[in-house]
Design a protein around this motif. Structure first.
Motif, PDB file in Angstrom:
ATOM      1  N   GLN A  99     -41.392  39.888  39.925  1.00 37.54           N
ATOM      2  CA  GLN A  99     -40.778  41.152  39.999  1.00 37.54           C
ATOM      3  C   GLN A  99     -40.011  41.004  38.424  1.00 37.54           C
ATOM      4  N   MET A 142     -31.332  45.711  38.578  1.00 34.30           N
ATOM      5  CA  MET A 142     -32.020  46.725  39.161  1.00 34.30           C
ATOM      6  C   MET A 142     -32.594  46.267  40.513  1.00 34.30           C
ATOM      7  N   ILE A 143     -33.204  44.971  40.822  1.00 29.68           N
ATOM      8  CA  ILE A 143     -33.939  44.601  41.818  1.00 29.68           C
ATOM      9  C   ILE A 143     -32.676  44.660  43.051  1.00 29.68           C
ATOM     10  N   GLY A 157     -31.806  48.196  44.052  1.00 27.48           N
ATOM     11  CA  GLY A 157     -32.860  48.875  44.691  1.00 27.48           C
ATOM     12  C   GLY A 157     -32.776  48.103  46.229  1.00 27.48           C
ATOM     13  N   PHE A 158     -32.435  47.120  46.390  1.00 26.78           N
ATOM     14  CA  PHE A 158     -32.643  46.440  47.763  1.00 26.78           C
ATOM     15  C   PHE A 158     -31.367  47.177  48.502  1.00 26.78           C
ATOM     16  N   LYS A 195     -29.743  49.822  48.033  1.00 27.28           N
ATOM     17  CA  LYS A 195     -29.353  51.493  47.853  1.00 27.28           C
ATOM     18  C   LYS A 195     -29.167  51.836  49.009  1.00 27.28           C
ATOM     19  N   GLU A 218     -44.311  45.600  43.249  1.00 25.76           N
ATOM     20  CA  GLU A 218     -43.546  46.430  43.929  1.00 25.76           C
ATOM     21  C   GLU A 218     -41.953  46.034  43.638  1.00 25.76           C
ATOM     22  N   VAL A 219     -41.256  47.160  43.391  1.00 25.69           N
ATOM     23  CA  VAL A 219     -39.677  46.940  43.396  1.00 25.69           C
ATOM     24  C   VAL A 219     -39.178  48.183  44.258  1.00 25.69           C
ATOM     25  N   PRO A 220     -38.704  47.845  45.471  1.00 25.47           N
ATOM     26  CA  PRO A 220     -38.398  48.839  46.233  1.00 25.47           C
ATOM     27  C   PRO A 220     -37.085  49.454  45.805  1.00 25.47           C
ATOM     28  N   ILE A 260     -35.918  51.327  43.378  1.00 21.93           N
ATOM     29  CA  ILE A 260     -35.952  51.897  42.148  1.00 21.93           C
ATOM     30  C   ILE A 260     -36.955  52.787  41.744  1.00 21.93           C
ATOM     31  N   THR A 261     -36.787  54.069  41.484  1.00 17.05           N
ATOM     32  CA  THR A 261     -37.732  55.003  41.414  1.00 17.05           C
ATOM     33  C   THR A 261     -38.592  54.864  39.894  1.00 17.05           C
ATOM     34  N   ILE A 271     -40.885  51.999  42.588  1.00 12.05           N
ATOM     35  CA  ILE A 271     -41.966  51.337  41.766  1.00 12.05           C
ATOM     36  C   ILE A 271     -43.102  50.776  42.631  1.00 12.05           C
ATOM     37  N   ASN A 272     -44.327  51.366  42.632  1.00 15.71           N
ATOM     38  CA  ASN A 272     -45.470  50.805  43.224  1.00 15.71           C
ATOM     39  C   ASN A 272     -45.231  50.522  44.598  1.00 15.71           C
TER      40      ASN A 272
END
Lengths: 480, 257
Positions: free
Chosen positions: A429, A446-447, A450-451, A453, B91-93, B95-96, B144-145
């Motif tokens: 990733q 970012m990762i 995102g997790f 959010k 895949e990076v959940p 984050i758009t 992302i993906n």
């Protein structure tokens, strides 16, 4: 740099709230017995009924066993060695900011929580609790205009005894559990909020808890009551200096929501978490519970737990009123040698009650992070629904993530859904994002963002930025 | 533009060499295809050129526009204009696509002293680039993906390339797993992006991609080395004869050398 190395350098980030303030304290003996409790109650000039409440709780506590069913190992606190009341000498009497010890004012400035109303975030009222006492509450007058009572629990005991008597202990009874009983016996201060019927509280309310004194514990008590068709949003923040000794923080929070009322309770917990080897840090053993007493009421817990050496905490909702809603949104981050055993309980009693649980655990370093949740559907809870998601993210190879979901349904019309996942912040990733030109640090950030959010978007807007920054600092250097 | 000299690489911490002396020169304006049997080192070459931390270069060097990039981190290579379209996009959940692309685009712009685009300008730019790969703009709001079909993931790689506009792109099996319609869209996209100022390296198993994109050179990789290079006719030859013939040819001297 290997994943683990980069991770560790990120984790090595200094705790920036770790300073202590040199203030003069009132003398108060160390130890725990009935005399201490009488002395504490006398210092606070409490009415007789309050003292009785404390003594009853103390007697119950003496007969209780300290629980040990958590997925955490730690040295038990020495209750005789704690100072149960720690009040700065210059406590303002008239709630005038001029009376607040300048050193304490300075402390809050340094923490980014100025006490002057004009310097505070627009639309946020603050109750500042320093060790055992509330030192200042802002915007009291403005709130009073709307009929909202927001003050320290000590003042509420003096000025609104009928409300305190009626509700304190009604959600978390004194003998509920070992730490709740202890708190009921020795609690020193905390916040009180009462929102009358048909009122939308015009501001965000917040309490900022600061433990300063090395030998004291903090036992705060918070009580929030939302009458019919009212609405309130409340946020608490917590920090403490870095000491080598563990300090105990055992709070009780009770929420009561009547018909059509809504309480949103958010926590940003950043107590000192101890050093790399697990030396020092706060024991955060807290009982938080809300009662949706009225129909169509709603209680929502949002927590961002990043600090403390050991956290044991399960903010819960009792869904009594028909159509009431309970929510629990949690991000728990553990690093170094931190241990967290946290989750929620949703008790469905009323018909068509609904609960949502979104739990995100992030473990790094050599920490241990457990989700423990209970969903209980009683016989009469026709049409009750629960939806739970618990996701865990591991950073590095030496940490642990665990999930303990308990589900008990006594009603065949109920529906319970549970999803769980565990992932690892992987090299792949990070490489993917770096290949797009993003730095390693930003990629990790970012990762992780995102997790979490889904949960952070539940925090009041005023605090979202703070929460994001805290998360970044907490995990800085922890992945690579 | 890219010069790979005697490149040897292994998985970090392991002795076994996966790349055993790759030599390859790529000039701007060129399209190259690298073919070869499974396990010949094609994907490893793409990852090593992009700076994947799992691999260690044990000998040789990679020069990009004359600069030795062998020791640079992946993000630094991206700033120079190197791009990798992943065989298995990650895949990076949460984050758009839009967030990632704006971060990427602006980071690269900043590193090259070019002007960054504000969100509105960037939106316009994205819309324009979406056309390259025939994608709807709702695509931008998806994580992302995450939950993408195989074909969507591959299209997303080409879209990212269209947005970031790299000087050099390695495309690792961008054609595999695509149905014929998607293959056509993806190839069209790549053809639109290809120009006199950039270079593209296609890694593929199948000649069929080369029906849509005409390479200037075709290389065959075997056992960690490029064993044969020729014009586009080589691909047809391979399609015809398979790799067996070549394998025999090169096993005369034992291991490919």
């Amino acid at each position: 740099m290997s994943e683990t190395q980069a991770l560790e350098s990120m984790i090595g980030e200094e705790y920036k709230y770790g300073f202590s303030t040199d203030v003069e304290y009132e003398d108060f003996p160390t130890g725990l017995n009935e005399d201490i409790i009488r002395e504490l109650s006398a210092r606070k000039e409490e009415p007789e009924w309050m003292l009785e409440f404390r003594l009853k709780a103390f007697r119950a506590w003496q007969e209780m066993e300290e629980p040990d069913w958590f997925n955490a190992t730690y040295e038990k606190p020495d209750f005789e060695n704690i100072q149960y009341y720690s009040a700065p000498k210059n406590k303002p009497k008239l709630d005038s900011l001029d009376d607040v010890d300048p050193k304490i004012k300075e402390t809050y400035d340094k923490l980014g929580i100025p006490l002057e109303e004009q310097k505070q975030l627009a639309g946020v009222a603050v109750d500042a609790v320093f060790d055992s006492v509330s030192v200042f509450t802002s915007f009291k007058e403005k709130l009073a205009e709307a009929g909202v009572i927001f003050c320290s629990i000590s003042e509420a005991i003096q000025n609104h005894p009928e409300l305190v008597k009626k509700y304190m202990g009604s959600v978390v009874p004194a003998r509920d559990n070992f730490y709740a009983a202890l708190n009921s016996a020795v609690f020193s201060d905390g916040s009180f909020c009462y929102v009358p019927k048909d009122t939308v509280c015009p501001m965000e309310l917040s309490t900022y808890f600061r433990i300063n004194n090395m030998n004291s514990g903090q036992f705060e008590r918070t009580l929030i009551i939302a009458e019919d068709n009212s609405h309130v949003s409340y946020l608490e923040g917590c920090t403490a200096p870095m000491y080598d000794e563990h300090q105990l923080h055992a709070a009780v929070v009770e929420l009561v929501a009547m018909d059509d009322a809504e309480i949103k309770y958010s926590t940003i917990q950043n107590w000192y978490s101890g050093d790399e080897e697990g030396k020092g840090g706060i024991y955060n053993f807290v009982t938080k519970r809300g009662a949706c007493r009225g129909k169509n009421s709603k209680i929502s817990w949002t927590q961002l737990e990043t600090g403390s050496a050991v956290t044991l905490k399960y903010p819960s909702v009792i869904l009594q009123g028909d159509n009431s809603i309970g929510e629990f949104y949690s991000v728990a981050v553990t690093n170094k040698k931190q241990q967290a055993d946290t989750g929620t309980k949703m008790i469905h009693i009323g018909k068509n009650t609904k609960s949502t649980i979104i739990s995100k655990g992030i473990s790094a370093g050599r920490s241990n992070n457990s989700y423990r949740g209970e969903v209980k559907i009683n016989k009469g809870a026709d049409g009750a629904r629960n939806y739970s998601v618990c996701d865990s993210m591991l950073i590095g190879q030496e940490c642990g993530a665990h999930t303990f979901p308990y589900i008990e349904s006594k009603n065949p019309t109920a529906s319970v859904e549970h999803e769980a996942s565990t992932s690892r912040v992987g090299e792949e990733q990070i490489f993917y994002l770096m290949q797009r030109g993003i730095s390693e640090q930003d990629a990790i950030s970012m990762i992780i963002n995102g997790f979490v959010k889904e949960v952070l978007k539940e925090l009041p807007l005023e605090f979202a930025t703070e929460a994001n920054a805290l998360l970044d600092v907490k995990l800085e250097g922890s992945v690579g | 533009m890219l010069e790979i000299k005697n490149l040897h690489a292994s998985v970090e911490g392991e002795d076994e060499q996966i790349l055993k002396g790759v030599n390859l020169t790529i000039n701007k304006g060129e399209i190259h295809a690298i073919m070869g049997p499974n396990g010949s080192g094609k994907s490893t070459l793409a990852k090593v050129v992009s700076g994947h931390p799992e691999y260690e270069v044990t000998e040789g060097e990679i020069l990009f526009e004359g600069e030795d990039v062998t020791e640079l981190d992946a993000d630094e290579r991206a700033h120079l204009g190197m791009f990798l379209a992943f065989q298995y996009p990650i895949e990076v959940p949460g984050i758009t696509n839009r967030t990632l692309l704006r971060e990427s685009y602006n980071t690269i712009a900043r590193e090259n002293d070019r002007e960054e685009l504000d969100p509105l300008e960037f939106d316009d730019y994205l819309k324009e680039r979406l056309e390259v790969i025939d994608m709807k703009d709702e695509f931008l709001e998806r994580s992302i993906n995450t939950g993408f079909s195989g074909g969507e993931k591959k299209k997303n790689e080409v879209f990212q390339m269209a947005v970031l506009n790299p000087k050099l792109a390695f495309m690792d099996e961008t054609d595999s797993g695509l149905d014929i319609d998607a293959l056509k869209i993806v190839s069209d996209g790549i053809n639109k992006i290809a120009g006199p100022e950039n270079a593209i390296v296609l890694i593929t198993h199948y000649q069929r991609l080369l029906n849509y994109i005409t390479p200037d050179y075709v290389h065959v990789m075997m056992n960690g080395k490029i064993v044969k290079s020729a014009g586009k006719e080589l691909a047809l030859e391979l399609e015809d004869q398979g790799y067996e013939q070549l394998e025999k040819e090169f096993s005369v001297n034992g291991e490919a050398q």
